[in-house]
Design a protein around this motif. Structure first.
Motif, PDB file in Angstrom:
ATOM      1  N   ASP A 162       0.802  -1.225   0.000  1.00  0.00           N
ATOM      2  CA  ASP A 162       0.000   0.000   0.000  1.00  0.00           C
ATOM      3  C   ASP A 162       0.832   1.270   0.000  1.00  0.00           C
ATOM      4  O   ASP A 162       0.405   2.304  -0.504  1.00  0.00           O
ATOM      5  CB  ASP A 162      -0.925   0.022   1.231  1.00  0.00           C
ATOM      6  CG  ASP A 162      -1.945  -1.098   1.185  1.00  0.00           C
ATOM      7  OD1 ASP A 162      -2.285  -1.545   0.077  1.00  0.00           O
ATOM      8  OD2 ASP A 162      -2.388  -1.536   2.261  1.00  0.00           O
ATOM      9  N   SER A 163       2.048   1.191   0.548  1.00  0.00           N
ATOM     10  CA  SER A 163       2.804   2.421   0.750  1.00  0.00           C
ATOM     11  C   SER A 163       4.084   2.549  -0.067  1.00  0.00           C
ATOM     12  O   SER A 163       4.608   3.645  -0.196  1.00  0.00           O
ATOM     13  CB  SER A 163       3.148   2.570   2.236  1.00  0.00           C
ATOM     14  OG  SER A 163       3.922   1.467   2.667  1.00  0.00           O
ATOM     15  N   LYS A 164       4.608   1.433  -0.609  1.00  0.00           N
ATOM     16  CA  LYS A 164       5.894   1.570  -1.298  1.00  0.00           C
ATOM     17  C   LYS A 164       6.150   0.409  -2.255  1.00  0.00           C
ATOM     18  O   LYS A 164       5.518  -0.636  -2.183  1.00  0.00           O
ATOM     19  CB  LYS A 164       7.030   1.674  -0.292  1.00  0.00           C
ATOM     20  CG  LYS A 164       7.285   0.396   0.490  1.00  0.00           C
ATOM     21  CD  LYS A 164       8.517   0.556   1.380  1.00  0.00           C
ATOM     22  CE  LYS A 164       8.847  -0.767   2.032  1.00  0.00           C
ATOM     23  NZ  LYS A 164      10.133  -0.764   2.687  1.00  0.00           N
ATOM     24  N   LEU A 165       7.164   0.617  -3.107  1.00  0.00           N
ATOM     25  CA  LEU A 165       7.640  -0.435  -3.997  1.00  0.00           C
ATOM     26  C   LEU A 165       8.540  -1.369  -3.206  1.00  0.00           C
ATOM     27  O   LEU A 165       9.334  -0.926  -2.371  1.00  0.00           O
ATOM     28  CB  LEU A 165       8.410   0.172  -5.172  1.00  0.00           C
ATOM     29  CG  LEU A 165       7.586   1.036  -6.125  1.00  0.00           C
ATOM     30  CD1 LEU A 165       8.489   1.698  -7.154  1.00  0.00           C
ATOM     31  CD2 LEU A 165       6.516   0.211  -6.822  1.00  0.00           C
ATOM     32  N   LEU A 166       8.423  -2.668  -3.492  1.00  0.00           N
ATOM     33  CA  LEU A 166       9.186  -3.673  -2.762  1.00  0.00           C
ATOM     34  C   LEU A 166      10.254  -4.342  -3.619  1.00  0.00           C
ATOM     35  O   LEU A 166      11.212  -4.905  -3.097  1.00  0.00           O
ATOM     36  CB  LEU A 166       8.254  -4.752  -2.215  1.00  0.00           C
ATOM     37  CG  LEU A 166       7.061  -4.274  -1.396  1.00  0.00           C
ATOM     38  CD1 LEU A 166       6.162  -5.447  -1.036  1.00  0.00           C
ATOM     39  CD2 LEU A 166       7.528  -3.523  -0.162  1.00  0.00           C
ATOM     40  N   GLY A 167      10.063  -4.320  -4.941  1.00  0.00           N
ATOM     41  CA  GLY A 167      11.010  -4.977  -5.833  1.00  0.00           C
ATOM     42  C   GLY A 167      10.533  -4.888  -7.264  1.00  0.00           C
ATOM     43  O   GLY A 167       9.448  -4.366  -7.539  1.00  0.00           O
ATOM     44  N   ALA A 168      11.354  -5.403  -8.175  1.00  0.00           N
ATOM     45  CA  ALA A 168      11.005  -5.366  -9.594  1.00  0.00           C
ATOM     46  C   ALA A 168      11.701  -6.497 -10.330  1.00  0.00           C
ATOM     47  O   ALA A 168      12.730  -7.023  -9.869  1.00  0.00           O
ATOM     48  CB  ALA A 168      11.395  -4.025 -10.212  1.00  0.00           C
ATOM     49  N   PHE A 169      11.137  -6.843 -11.476  1.00  0.00           N
ATOM     50  CA  PHE A 169      11.727  -7.854 -12.356  1.00  0.00           C
ATOM     51  C   PHE A 169      11.414  -7.464 -13.786  1.00  0.00           C
ATOM     52  O   PHE A 169      10.259  -7.220 -14.131  1.00  0.00           O
ATOM     53  CB  PHE A 169      11.172  -9.237 -12.031  1.00  0.00           C
ATOM     54  CG  PHE A 169      11.710 -10.359 -12.884  1.00  0.00           C
ATOM     55  CD1 PHE A 169      13.027 -10.377 -13.331  1.00  0.00           C
ATOM     56  CD2 PHE A 169      10.898 -11.419 -13.223  1.00  0.00           C
ATOM     57  CE1 PHE A 169      13.517 -11.429 -14.102  1.00  0.00           C
ATOM     58  CE2 PHE A 169      11.375 -12.481 -13.988  1.00  0.00           C
ATOM     59  CZ  PHE A 169      12.673 -12.483 -14.425  1.00  0.00           C
ATOM     60  N   VAL A 170      12.456  -7.375 -14.596  1.00  0.00           N
ATOM     61  CA  VAL A 170      12.325  -7.136 -16.034  1.00  0.00           C
ATOM     62  C   VAL A 170      13.167  -8.181 -16.751  1.00  0.00           C
ATOM     63  O   VAL A 170      14.220  -8.587 -16.256  1.00  0.00           O
ATOM     64  CB  VAL A 170      12.783  -5.714 -16.434  1.00  0.00           C
ATOM     65  CG1 VAL A 170      11.870  -4.660 -15.846  1.00  0.00           C
ATOM     66  CG2 VAL A 170      14.219  -5.443 -16.006  1.00  0.00           C
ATOM     67  N   VAL A 171      12.688  -8.632 -17.892  1.00  0.00           N
ATOM     68  CA  VAL A 171      13.419  -9.627 -18.669  1.00  0.00           C
ATOM     69  C   VAL A 171      13.071  -9.417 -20.138  1.00  0.00           C
ATOM     70  O   VAL A 171      12.000  -8.900 -20.461  1.00  0.00           O
ATOM     71  CB  VAL A 171      13.076 -11.062 -18.185  1.00  0.00           C
ATOM     72  CG1 VAL A 171      11.655 -11.449 -18.501  1.00  0.00           C
ATOM     73  CG2 VAL A 171      14.066 -12.087 -18.694  1.00  0.00           C
ATOM     74  N   GLY A 172      13.990  -9.785 -21.021  1.00  0.00           N
ATOM     75  CA  GLY A 172      13.772  -9.634 -22.448  1.00  0.00           C
ATOM     76  C   GLY A 172      13.439 -10.956 -23.119  1.00  0.00           C
ATOM     77  O   GLY A 172      13.603 -12.023 -22.532  1.00  0.00           O
ATOM     78  N   VAL A 173      12.984 -10.858 -24.369  1.00  0.00           N
ATOM     79  CA  VAL A 173      12.680 -12.041 -25.173  1.00  0.00           C
ATOM     80  C   VAL A 173      13.567 -12.007 -26.403  1.00  0.00           C
ATOM     81  O   VAL A 173      13.706 -10.970 -27.056  1.00  0.00           O
ATOM     82  CB  VAL A 173      11.196 -12.052 -25.607  1.00  0.00           C
ATOM     83  CG1 VAL A 173      10.911 -13.222 -26.540  1.00  0.00           C
ATOM     84  CG2 VAL A 173      10.290 -12.079 -24.399  1.00  0.00           C
TER      85      VAL A 173
END
Length: 158
Positions: free
Chosen positions: A59-70
């Protein structure tokens, strides 16, 4: 707080860049990220493959991320490279697993990938052993190589 996984937006990039710098600040990793450099990296990933760029948030903040290519390959589409990171306070709570699950489900539905290839750090139990528990293995036939561009050009000119 309830963790949600949602598509990344351009507005997320500054906060994610700060988190990325904190995530890779370990001197043993030999990477020296700044927020502008991290934001440029994440913006590049976001522009390159926005449909496979996701964040974990409460509710209050970003916790992590994941990006990947093809990338198309001889045996079908491969998920390649990518960046997975979770804020220190949220590690060990399933955030990374939730991010991976969502991105892989999205990728499977849209691109039918057959393999996910990535890089991680050698000589440390984490995260290598964590990836191995998910089924990753080290590729004995491959070696990552790199060179300074100016050095290569200089050697080509001599």
């Amino acid at each position: 707080d309830l963790t949600t996984i949602r598509p990344m937006t351009a507005d997320d990039l500054p906060a994610l860049a700060a988190m990325y710098v904190r995530s890779f600040a370990d001197p043993a990793l030999c990477e020296h990220w700044t927020e502008p450099a991290a934001q440029a990296l994440l913006a590049n990933w976001y522009a390159r493959q926005p449909d496979l760029a996701f964040v974990a948030a409460d509710d209050s903040k970003l916790l992590g991320a994941f990006v990947v290519g093809v990338r198309p390959w001889w045996d079908g589409n491969h998920l390649v490279d990518g960046e997975l990171f979770v804020d220190d306070d949220s590690q060990g709570k399933g955030v990374a697993s939730d991010l991976i699950r969502e991105v892989l489900l999205q990728a499977k539905a849209k691109y039918a990938p057959v393999v996910w290839e990535s890089y991680t750090f050698k000589g440390q139990d984490f995260p290598l052993n964590w990836y191995k528990r998910m089924g990753f293995r080290e590729i004995d036939e491959w070696v990552m190589i790199r060179a300074d561009v100016a050095d290569v050009l200089n050697k080509l000119d001599t």
